[in-house]
Design a protein around this motif. Structure first.
Motif, PDB file in Angstrom:
ATOM      1  N   VAL A  31       0.004  -4.996 -10.758  1.00 20.04           N
ATOM      2  CA  VAL A  31      -0.733  -3.790 -10.363  1.00 20.04           C
ATOM      3  C   VAL A  31      -0.142  -3.216  -9.076  1.00 20.04           C
ATOM      4  O   VAL A  31       0.057  -1.993  -8.957  1.00 20.04           O
ATOM      5  CB  VAL A  31      -2.228  -4.109 -10.175  1.00 20.04           C
ATOM      6  N   ALA A  34       3.215  -1.607  -9.936  1.00 18.06           N
ATOM      7  CA  ALA A  34       3.073  -0.407 -10.754  1.00 18.06           C
ATOM      8  C   ALA A  34       2.598   0.785  -9.926  1.00 18.06           C
ATOM      9  O   ALA A  34       3.088   1.905 -10.104  1.00 18.06           O
ATOM     10  CB  ALA A  34       2.108  -0.671 -11.905  1.00 18.06           C
ATOM     11  N   CYS A  35       1.644   0.538  -9.034  1.00 14.75           N
ATOM     12  CA  CYS A  35       1.126   1.636  -8.205  1.00 14.75           C
ATOM     13  C   CYS A  35       2.212   2.192  -7.281  1.00 14.75           C
ATOM     14  O   CYS A  35       2.428   3.403  -7.208  1.00 14.75           O
ATOM     15  CB  CYS A  35      -0.070   1.158  -7.395  1.00 14.75           C
ATOM     16  N   LEU A 148      -2.126  -5.634  -2.059  1.00 14.21           N
ATOM     17  CA  LEU A 148      -2.582  -4.632  -3.022  1.00 14.21           C
ATOM     18  C   LEU A 148      -3.596  -3.686  -2.382  1.00 14.21           C
ATOM     19  O   LEU A 148      -3.515  -2.461  -2.555  1.00 14.21           O
ATOM     20  CB  LEU A 148      -3.202  -5.333  -4.226  1.00 14.21           C
ATOM     21  N   SER A 232      -0.123  -0.007 -14.494  1.00 15.55           N
ATOM     22  CA  SER A 232      -0.748  -1.261 -14.086  1.00 15.55           C
ATOM     23  C   SER A 232      -1.158  -2.084 -15.307  1.00 15.55           C
ATOM     24  O   SER A 232      -0.957  -3.298 -15.352  1.00 15.55           O
ATOM     25  CB  SER A 232      -1.979  -0.982 -13.219  1.00 15.55           C
TER      26      SER A 232
END
Length: 301
Positions: A31, A34-35, A148, A232
């Motif tokens: 995640v 991906a962000c 994150l 994500s």
């Protein structure tokens, strides 16, 4: 019959606590990558992501040899890379790609030279390049989770700056969005993603999570947020598929995850072949769509 096969197939690995931690840690890393990777893909900064992933090697190697936390060395190396790229491009006539390439090769060579001084060259390099997602512990989970949260906050704060920068850097200057500051912030976020995620798949293969899921998502989604969300999901799926493949086929977990992530692009291309041909045009529209609303918002990035 099918159920009697699927139930142990899915549940047997979960009986091992390290497998469950690998699933959680790998998913958090997916995640995170991906962000941040969404902007890397939209801005065509894939080479920078790869260079940072390789560029942390000397810091990690030196930290291991001196008995310091590898994350500290990775952060130091990433800072050197980021500052070095900005310094070379601002004070010389070298292009951004050339500066990144020079520092990338230099840092990678320095890392290999440092590791070669140890008594376990092959083992150390393998661990650093390919990682060991199955060795993720509570401390690594906390690190990736904190990274994150920090990355999401940074992406939200600099969203308009990143959008304007991808759309038109001169317009970003006019709007007072400080594109140079936004560019440095994006480099910092890429470095953060690489540093926090290399434990999962190593410095070499972290690029796969950083690029492949957002690239696959960009073939099916048009908005930045949509690419981040779907990317994500693809990244998490790649982690799950890679880990189960590693368990049942007795292959290395890191490369299995990276391969699953890369294959997601092929699947997306097969499902949406027309969008693959127009990927560049579409990613440009994905950046320009939110950019139109930048003029109506006060600058804060």
């Amino acid at each position: 019959m099918l159920r009697s096969f699927l139930v142990p197939f899915l549940t047997d690995p979960l009986e091992a606590s390290f497998f469950a931690r690998a699933l959680i840690g790998g998913s958090l890393a997916a995640v995170l990558c991906a962000c941040v990777g969404t902007w890397v893909v939209l801005r065509g900064m894939a080479f920078l992501g790869e260079a940072l992933a390789h560029g942390i090697l000397p810091g990690v190697a030196l930290s291991v040899l001196l008995g310091f936390p590898p994350v500290a060395g990775a952060a130091a190396s990433a800072a050197v890379m980021a500052v070095g790229v900005r310094t070379l491009t601002k004070r010389t006539r070298l292009s951004n790609d050339t500066a990144i390439g020079i520092l990338f090769v230099g840092m990678l060579a320095l890392g290999i030279a440092i590791v070669s001084r140890s008594g376990s060259f092959a083992v150390d390099v393998t661990a650093m390049l390919f990682g060991d997602v199955l060795a993720i512990g509570p401390a690594e989970l906390l690190l990736i989770g904190a990274a994150l949260v920090l990355a999401i906050a940074g992406l939200a704060f600099f969203h308009r700056g990143f959008t304007a920068l991808a759309f038109d850097e001169r317009k970003a200057h006019t709007l007072g969005l400080r594109p140079e500051r936004a560019s440095l912030a994006l480099i910092g976020l890429v470095a953060l993603a690489v540093i926090a995620s290399y434990q999962a798949v190593g410095t070499l293969l972290v690029t796969a999570l950083l690029l492949a899921p957002p690239a696959a998502a960009s073939l099916t989604r048009k908005s930045v947020v949509g690419i981040m969300a779907f990317g994500s999901a693809i990244g998490v799926a790649a982690v799950v598929v890679g880990l189960y493949a590693s368990w049942h086929l007795s292959i290395a977990a890191g490369p299995a995850i990276a391969l699953a992530a890369v294959l997601s692009v092929a699947v997306a291309a097969l499902v949406h072949p027309a969008r693959l041909r127009g990927a560049r045009a579409r990613t440009s529209s994905a950046s320009t769509a939110p950019a139109e609303s930048v003029t109506s918002c006060p600058a804060h990035a």
